[in-house]
Design a protein around this motif. Structure first.
Motif, PDB file in Angstrom:
ATOM      1  N   ASP A  46      -6.890 -41.367 -15.059  1.00 52.79           N
ATOM      2  CA  ASP A  46      -7.313 -40.100 -14.741  1.00 52.79           C
ATOM      3  C   ASP A  46      -6.671 -39.161 -15.253  1.00 52.79           C
ATOM      4  N   LEU A  47      -6.870 -38.242 -15.855  1.00 52.38           N
ATOM      5  CA  LEU A  47      -6.327 -37.175 -16.660  1.00 52.38           C
ATOM      6  C   LEU A  47      -6.559 -36.018 -15.994  1.00 52.38           C
ATOM      7  N   VAL A  48      -5.863 -35.002 -15.614  1.00 53.51           N
ATOM      8  CA  VAL A  48      -5.707 -33.886 -14.883  1.00 53.51           C
ATOM      9  C   VAL A  48      -5.041 -32.373 -15.689  1.00 53.51           C
ATOM     10  N   TRP A 144     -14.546 -32.120 -11.750  1.00 53.10           N
ATOM     11  CA  TRP A 144     -14.344 -33.293 -12.443  1.00 53.10           C
ATOM     12  C   TRP A 144     -15.607 -33.390 -13.508  1.00 53.10           C
ATOM     13  N   ILE A 145     -15.063 -33.639 -14.682  1.00 55.70           N
ATOM     14  CA  ILE A 145     -15.836 -33.974 -16.058  1.00 55.70           C
ATOM     15  C   ILE A 145     -16.482 -35.459 -15.628  1.00 55.70           C
ATOM     16  N   ASP A 146     -17.757 -35.572 -15.051  1.00 59.16           N
ATOM     17  CA  ASP A 146     -17.989 -36.857 -14.677  1.00 59.16           C
ATOM     18  C   ASP A 146     -18.349 -37.610 -16.127  1.00 59.16           C
ATOM     19  N   LYS A 147     -19.455 -37.012 -16.999  1.00 60.61           N
ATOM     20  CA  LYS A 147     -19.891 -37.439 -18.197  1.00 60.61           C
ATOM     21  C   LYS A 147     -19.710 -36.450 -19.201  1.00 60.61           C
ATOM     22  N   LEU A 176     -11.420 -22.628  -9.329  1.00 58.13           N
ATOM     23  CA  LEU A 176     -11.065 -24.190  -9.146  1.00 58.13           C
ATOM     24  C   LEU A 176      -9.700 -24.026  -9.953  1.00 58.13           C
ATOM     25  N   THR A 177      -8.817 -25.092  -9.424  1.00 56.64           N
ATOM     26  CA  THR A 177      -7.413 -25.091  -9.911  1.00 56.64           C
ATOM     27  C   THR A 177      -6.978 -25.946 -11.115  1.00 56.64           C
ATOM     28  N   HIS A 178      -7.949 -27.094 -11.029  1.00 57.09           N
ATOM     29  CA  HIS A 178      -7.716 -28.260 -11.968  1.00 57.09           C
ATOM     30  C   HIS A 178      -9.000 -28.499 -12.510  1.00 57.09           C
ATOM     31  N   ALA A 179      -8.909 -29.306 -13.757  1.00 57.05           N
ATOM     32  CA  ALA A 179     -10.028 -29.944 -14.222  1.00 57.05           C
ATOM     33  C   ALA A 179      -9.625 -31.528 -14.667  1.00 57.05           C
ATOM     34  N   ALA A 180     -10.373 -32.224 -14.285  1.00 61.06           N
ATOM     35  CA  ALA A 180      -9.895 -33.858 -14.377  1.00 61.06           C
ATOM     36  C   ALA A 180     -11.100 -34.632 -14.950  1.00 61.06           C
ATOM     37  N   LEU A 181     -10.774 -35.657 -15.401  1.00 63.65           N
ATOM     38  CA  LEU A 181     -11.708 -36.762 -15.792  1.00 63.65           C
ATOM     39  C   LEU A 181     -11.215 -38.067 -15.936  1.00 63.65           C
TER      40      LEU A 181
END
Length: 195
Positions: A46-48, A144-147, A176-181
């Motif tokens: 999980d990258l944040v 969340w970048i799901d795809k 939003l405060t963060h992006a993750a995938l």
């Protein structure tokens, strides 16, 4: 036993595998799976990224990044399936599965994007999910970048970078405060370096 039943119900000529995903610190699940004959074969991360500072938006020449267009869902599904053929463990997403992925729980197509070439063909996509109930646990509001997918013949041109950068800006504008995938550490396409 139930997994074996499901495996036996499929087409007989296809290879069959059982897969389980567990957090690396779940030693009890790891021990149970080892006892059942499973072995670790892949590591996902999980990258944040905080959204406090963002890179500038650029788009490679000959391509456009546009908001998700649900009227093109079948074309987007075909691009996802084609782009993931070289991704370990990936299977084609059915029309029903795609509908669930793009319209079901957590889906945020209003924060999702597609890349078009100069002939108006979809060549890449970024699908976002959002789970507000997790905000307190994660101590932040995550997109969340799901795809994220780029057709093989269009890779290494900056399309995925443009999709991600535009999504980061959209997430920040949404508050939003963060992006993750979640990324495959051994992805052969070089995606892990991109992220």
């Amino acid at each position: 036993g139930r997994a074996r039943q499901l495996l036996e119900s499929g087409a007989p000529a296809l290879p069959r595998r059982l897969r389980s995903d567990i957090p690396v610190n779940d030693t009890a699940a790891a021990a149970l799976l080892t006892d059942l004959g499973f072995a670790p074969v892949r590591w996902f991360h999980d990258l944040v990224r905080p959204l406090s500072t963002l890179p500038g938006i650029t788009c490679p020449e000959g391509f456009r990044i546009l908001p998700w267009d649900a009227s093109r869902n079948e074309e987007l599904r075909a691009v996802k399936n084609a782009a993931f053929t070289d991704h370990w463990g990936s299977t084609p997403t059915s029309a029903d599965g795609w509908n669930q992925m793009t319209a079901g729980w957590g889906s945020r197509t209003d924060l999702s994007f597609m890349a078009l070439d100069n002939q108006d063909r979809v060549v890449g996509l970024l699908l976002t999910h959002r789970y507000p109930d997790d905000d307190a646990l994660l101590n932040g509001a995550y997109g969340w970048i799901d795809k994220i997918a780029t057709l093989q013949e269009f890779r290494a041109r900056g399309i995925a970078s443009a999709l991600i950068t535009i999504a980061l800006h959209a997430y920040a504008a949404e508050g939003l405060t963060h992006a993750a995938l979640n990324a495959d550490g051994d992805n052969p396409t070089g995606a892990f370096r991109l992220y």
